[in-house]
Design an enzyme around this catalytic site. Structure first.
Site: not given
Ligand code: SAH
Length: 353
Positions: A100, A113, A120, A124, A127, A341
């Site tokens: 996406e 974006c 991935c 995290c 996420c 994301c």
């Molecule tokens: N892998 C990279 C980029 C992907 S996510 C990274 O970790 O930075 C982009 C941003 O969105 C990151 O800061 C991630 O931690 C955040 N993110 C992902 N899922 C989220 C959610 N459900 N709520 C808030 N931030 C989120």
């Protein structure tokens, strides 16, 4: 080399650098100006097939078809936010994987974006992209084409790119650097490095390596906690790279590139949003020339994290400001269309199953 082959093992012409393309085209017995023409078709004119390259002879088009694969993503979904016009796109890759991308309209231009991996493996906790693990790395062409297709569909120029979709870009380092060079190439879309942002969960060796690539892009670090103990609860990567390695790597990036850093901090109620954590954060970031982006966590149904209360977000921001830290609260875009994301991809894959 593997990174320049499509799934059927053919060289992927859209992932070649300009110099590589020149070599390949002259190896076919063509003059090198043909490479310029083909590069422009691929990277500036959005050609979706060799047959679309109308100023090449039929013979050359056939030879290109016999020699190379041309990656063109298939759009399988589009959602438009009724709130702010944000658009979310789902693209199908040649092996059936779905990724996406998001298109956002700002005063200063249009921003896309992009995803850097299908899935991935960073894990995290909040996420959605990581719930099913990593399917595979994206090739440079598959990152580029997210932007090329969106430009074609919206009819508007993209001026900013953020690598903040699914995937950890520094876990797909070579392809991502190749992508960055191609998207900023003067004969391609020519998007200035200053308008490119890469977001990472904090892979220290790769941050240091990126600092030496001569690509002055903005580095965004997903910080989300001011101490290792809290950070480990949210991000498994904190077990491999503690903050006393991550922060110096960011400082090094700033010193080498002169680019101001961004620190992303997703606020989760009762986990990382207390006033003492705001104090700790201010202390951690003192003198780093950074900018903090506060993001109210976007809850996903698979986890029970909850957004911080409005007052807690405001108070957290105030503490940072009082301590001289530059801070903004990220405006939530496309909330009504599966904002977080990987959410949309995940629901699509579940539907397909
Ligand atoms: N892998 C990279 C980029 C992907 S996510 C990274 O970790 O930075 C982009 C941003 O969105 C990151 O800061 C991630 O931690 C955040 N993110 C992902 N899922 C989220 C959610 N459900 N709520 C808030 N931030 C989120």
């Amino acid at each position: 080399m593997l990174d320049r082959l499509d799934c059927a093992g053919r060289p992927d012409i859209k992932s070649f650098t300009f110099e590589e393309l020149e070599e390949e085209i002259t190896a076919l017995g063509e003059k090198s100006f043909r490479a310029k023409q083909i590069f422009a078709w691929l990277h500036a004119r959005g050609a979706e097939s060799f047959d679309g390259m109308t100023d090449l002879s039929a013979g050359l088009r056939q030879r290109l078809k016999d020699s190379f694969a041309l990656t063109a993503l298939k759009t399988v979904g589009e959602r438009v936010s009724a709130v702010d016009g944000t658009r979310k796109y789902l693209f199908c890759l040649e092996d059936g994987n779905v990724i996406e991308s998001v298109w956002m309209k700002y005063h200063h231009g249009n921003s896309v974006c992009i995803s850097s991996q299908a899935g991935c493996r960073m894990g995290c906790r909040f996420c959605a992209s990581t719930l099913d693990g990593l399917a595979r790395n994206l090739r440079a062409s598959e990152m580029l084409d997210q932007i090329y297709r969106i430009q074609a569909m919206t009819g508007e120029r993209v001026s900013n790119v953020v690598i903040m979709g699914s995937g950890e870009p520094l876990d797909n380092y070579d392809n991502v650097v190749r992508f960055l060079r191609l998207i900023s190439h003067e004969k391609g879309l020519n998007i200035s490095a200053r308008n490119l942002t890469l977001s990472t969960c904090g892979l220290v060796p790769q941050i240091r390596r990126l600092a030496g690539e001569g690509l002055p892009i903005t580095l965004a670090l997903s910080l989300h906690a001011p101490d290792d103990e809290t950070r480990k609860k949210l991000m498994p990567i904190a077990n491999s790279y503690p903050l006393d390695e991550v922060i110096p790597a960011c400082r090094f990036y700033y010193e080498q590139t002169g680019r101001r850093l961004t620190f992303e901090y997703s606020l989760v109620r009762g986990v990382n949003d207390s006033l003492s954590q705001a104090q700790d954060l201010a202390r951690l970031l003192k003198g780093l020339h950074g900018h903090v982006n506060l993001i109210p966590v976007n809850p996903i149904k698979e986890r029970d994290f909850v957004q911080s209360r409005q007052e807690a977000i405001r108070d957290f921001k105030n503490v940072l400001e009082k301590n001289g830290i530059n801070v903004t609260i990220r405006r939530e875009m496309g909330r009504d269309i599966g904002g977080a994301c990987g959410q949309l991809r995940k629901s699509y894959m579940e539907g397909a199953r």
